[in-house]
Design a protein around this motif. Structure first.
Motif, PDB file in Angstrom:
ATOM      1  N   UNK A  89     -24.406  47.623 -21.543  1.00 48.13           N
ATOM      2  CA  UNK A  89     -25.392  46.899 -21.242  1.00 48.13           C
ATOM      3  C   UNK A  89     -24.563  45.724 -20.469  1.00 48.13           C
ATOM      4  N   UNK A  90     -25.180  44.700 -19.634  1.00 48.09           N
ATOM      5  CA  UNK A  90     -24.407  43.620 -19.113  1.00 48.09           C
ATOM      6  C   UNK A  90     -25.230  42.414 -19.404  1.00 48.09           C
ATOM      7  N   UNK A  91     -24.564  41.469 -19.664  1.00 45.44           N
ATOM      8  CA  UNK A  91     -25.452  40.164 -19.449  1.00 45.44           C
ATOM      9  C   UNK A  91     -24.612  39.089 -18.558  1.00 45.44           C
ATOM     10  N   UNK A  92     -25.411  38.074 -18.244  1.00 44.96           N
ATOM     11  CA  UNK A  92     -24.946  36.935 -17.104  1.00 44.96           C
ATOM     12  C   UNK A  92     -24.234  36.041 -17.930  1.00 44.96           C
ATOM     13  N   UNK A  93     -22.963  35.919 -17.580  1.00 42.39           N
ATOM     14  CA  UNK A  93     -22.230  34.896 -18.203  1.00 42.39           C
ATOM     15  C   UNK A  93     -21.957  33.602 -17.664  1.00 42.39           C
ATOM     16  N   UNK A  94     -21.903  33.740 -16.143  1.00 39.83           N
ATOM     17  CA  UNK A  94     -21.609  32.481 -15.452  1.00 39.83           C
ATOM     18  C   UNK A  94     -22.284  32.573 -14.183  1.00 39.83           C
ATOM     19  N   UNK A  95     -23.128  31.750 -13.673  1.00 40.26           N
ATOM     20  CA  UNK A  95     -23.410  31.558 -11.887  1.00 40.26           C
ATOM     21  C   UNK A  95     -22.974  30.428 -11.537  1.00 40.26           C
ATOM     22  N   UNK A  96     -22.412  30.682 -10.362  1.00 40.04           N
ATOM     23  CA  UNK A  96     -21.891  29.336  -9.349  1.00 40.04           C
ATOM     24  C   UNK A  96     -22.047  29.655  -7.958  1.00 40.04           C
ATOM     25  N   UNK A  97     -21.501  28.746  -7.142  1.00 39.52           N
ATOM     26  CA  UNK A  97     -21.612  28.782  -5.750  1.00 39.52           C
ATOM     27  C   UNK A  97     -20.299  28.602  -5.070  1.00 39.52           C
ATOM     28  N   UNK A  98     -20.189  29.590  -3.899  1.00 35.72           N
ATOM     29  CA  UNK A  98     -19.111  29.194  -3.124  1.00 35.72           C
ATOM     30  C   UNK A  98     -19.519  28.996  -1.893  1.00 35.72           C
ATOM     31  N   UNK A  99     -19.098  27.883  -1.074  1.00 33.74           N
ATOM     32  CA  UNK A  99     -19.545  27.511   0.166  1.00 33.74           C
ATOM     33  C   UNK A  99     -18.603  27.637   1.399  1.00 33.74           C
ATOM     34  N   UNK A 100     -19.214  27.524   2.735  1.00 37.49           N
ATOM     35  CA  UNK A 100     -18.211  27.675   3.776  1.00 37.49           C
ATOM     36  C   UNK A 100     -17.587  28.998   3.863  1.00 37.49           C
ATOM     37  N   UNK A 101     -18.352  30.113   3.891  1.00 43.06           N
ATOM     38  CA  UNK A 101     -17.635  31.399   4.086  1.00 43.06           C
ATOM     39  C   UNK A 101     -18.485  32.241   5.086  1.00 43.06           C
ATOM     40  N   UNK A 102     -17.777  33.151   5.771  1.00 46.08           N
ATOM     41  CA  UNK A 102     -18.520  34.078   6.715  1.00 46.08           C
ATOM     42  C   UNK A 102     -18.776  35.436   6.042  1.00 46.08           C
ATOM     43  N   UNK A 103     -20.252  35.496   5.973  1.00 47.10           N
ATOM     44  CA  UNK A 103     -20.924  36.757   5.400  1.00 47.10           C
ATOM     45  C   UNK A 103     -20.352  38.009   6.126  1.00 47.10           C
ATOM     46  N   UNK A 104     -19.924  39.101   5.557  1.00 45.88           N
ATOM     47  CA  UNK A 104     -19.376  40.262   6.191  1.00 45.88           C
ATOM     48  C   UNK A 104     -20.554  41.008   6.756  1.00 45.88           C
ATOM     49  N   UNK A 121     -24.061  39.374   7.868  1.00 48.51           N
ATOM     50  CA  UNK A 121     -24.581  38.883   8.845  1.00 48.51           C
ATOM     51  C   UNK A 121     -23.866  38.024   9.626  1.00 48.51           C
ATOM     52  N   UNK A 122     -22.381  37.872   9.498  1.00 49.33           N
ATOM     53  CA  UNK A 122     -21.612  37.062  10.172  1.00 49.33           C
ATOM     54  C   UNK A 122     -22.014  35.672  10.352  1.00 49.33           C
ATOM     55  N   UNK A 123     -22.762  35.131   9.277  1.00 50.64           N
ATOM     56  CA  UNK A 123     -23.078  33.954   9.379  1.00 50.64           C
ATOM     57  C   UNK A 123     -22.249  32.888   8.278  1.00 50.64           C
ATOM     58  N   UNK A 124     -21.768  31.669   8.902  1.00 51.56           N
ATOM     59  CA  UNK A 124     -21.185  30.961   7.656  1.00 51.56           C
ATOM     60  C   UNK A 124     -22.252  30.330   7.050  1.00 51.56           C
ATOM     61  N   UNK A 125     -22.094  30.597   5.729  1.00 55.16           N
ATOM     62  CA  UNK A 125     -23.010  30.558   4.768  1.00 55.16           C
ATOM     63  C   UNK A 125     -22.309  29.916   3.243  1.00 55.16           C
ATOM     64  N   UNK A 126     -23.374  29.636   2.470  1.00 50.74           N
ATOM     65  CA  UNK A 126     -22.866  29.598   0.969  1.00 50.74           C
ATOM     66  C   UNK A 126     -23.176  30.971   0.193  1.00 50.74           C
ATOM     67  N   UNK A 127     -22.665  31.190  -0.739  1.00 53.22           N
ATOM     68  CA  UNK A 127     -22.890  32.376  -1.567  1.00 53.22           C
ATOM     69  C   UNK A 127     -22.994  31.782  -3.095  1.00 53.22           C
ATOM     70  N   UNK A 128     -24.022  32.542  -3.672  1.00 56.35           N
ATOM     71  CA  UNK A 128     -24.210  32.561  -5.223  1.00 56.35           C
ATOM     72  C   UNK A 128     -23.476  33.654  -5.656  1.00 56.35           C
ATOM     73  N   UNK A 129     -22.842  33.391  -6.826  1.00 54.58           N
ATOM     74  CA  UNK A 129     -21.976  34.286  -7.537  1.00 54.58           C
ATOM     75  C   UNK A 129     -22.580  34.396  -8.901  1.00 54.58           C
ATOM     76  N   UNK A 130     -22.376  35.528  -9.298  1.00 55.00           N
ATOM     77  CA  UNK A 130     -22.678  35.802 -10.924  1.00 55.00           C
ATOM     78  C   UNK A 130     -21.693  36.605 -11.699  1.00 55.00           C
ATOM     79  N   UNK A 131     -21.020  36.048 -12.680  1.00 52.25           N
ATOM     80  CA  UNK A 131     -20.170  37.031 -13.392  1.00 52.25           C
ATOM     81  C   UNK A 131     -21.037  37.660 -14.818  1.00 52.25           C
ATOM     82  N   UNK A 132     -20.843  38.888 -14.791  1.00 49.45           N
ATOM     83  CA  UNK A 132     -21.408  39.778 -15.846  1.00 49.45           C
ATOM     84  C   UNK A 132     -20.636  40.206 -16.819  1.00 49.45           C
TER      85      UNK A 132
END
Length: 203
Positions: A8-23, A25-36
């Motif tokens: 099984x997997x469980x969420x250990x951490x959720x955070x955010x990175x900003x000012x990245x280019x999505x591969x 949609x090619x948009x400069x965005x922020x991304x929410x990341x989760x560590x499981x």
């Protein structure tokens, strides 16, 4: 017996990175990341952690990426963010190992205590003691103390034998004890020292 084993997997951490280019949609965005944290379990009891997995989601197109799927620039930024907010493996993921260790420890203690009791009982026999015997060739039986004199012990020998050591209690019943024998205390001690007597039960 069916063992319900899996992962099984469980969420250990959720955070955010900003000012990245999505591969995607090619948009400069922020991304929410989760560590499981992925872990093995037995009957839903966590045994041990296996590995950590990281996923990131684009805030624009909602595409989800595993960390290894992202461009190296974003991976590096994500890795720095994770190192800054270090994710530790929770203790509860080792619950099963703690339980197993406790069971093994209890079994070891019980076995050790049985050995100590047997060593004491063989030197100080009492009426009703039941001696568990290894009767050779993979068979086991019992004998019960009936009388005790200064130099010898009168016992009833069990007329039944069994080929499974752990099941010897099944033949320890009154109707199986009919034949009487007299054994010197010296010979009884010899049987114990030769591991022929491996346990003594005293009520």
């Amino acid at each position: 017996m069916i063992f319900y084993y899996g992962t099984k997997a469980t969420n250990l951490k959720t955070g955010q990175i900003i000012n990245v280019d999505c591969p995607n949609c090619n948009t400069n965005v922020s991304m929410i990341y989760s560590v499981f944290g992925k872990y093995a379990h037995l009957y839903l009891i966590p045994l041990f952690p296996i590995k950590k997995l990281t996923f990131a989601e684009c805030n624009s197109c909602r595409k989800t990426f595993e960390q290894v799927e992202l461009p190296s620039q974003i991976q590096q930024k994500l890795q720095r963010e994770k190192e800054k907010n270090r994710v530790t493996t929770p203790i509860w993921m080792f619950s099963g190992l703690f339980v197993v260790a406790a069971i093994v420890g209890m079994a070891f203690y019980s076995s050790h205590q049985t050995d100590l009791d047997t060593a004491n009982f063989i030197k100080n026999p009492k009426l009703g003691d039941v001696y568990f015997l290894d009767s050779d060739q993979g068979h086991y039986t019992t004998m019960k103390v009936n009388q005790i004199s200064k130099d010898s012990i009168n016992v009833f020998l069990n007329e039944m034998e069994i080929d499974q050591k752990t099941s010897i209690y099944e033949i320890d019943i009154d109707e199986n004890y009919k034949k009487q024998y007299i054994i010197s205390k010296k010979d009884m001690l010899k049987l114990y020292n030769e591991k022929k007597i491996y346990e003594i039960k005293r009520d």
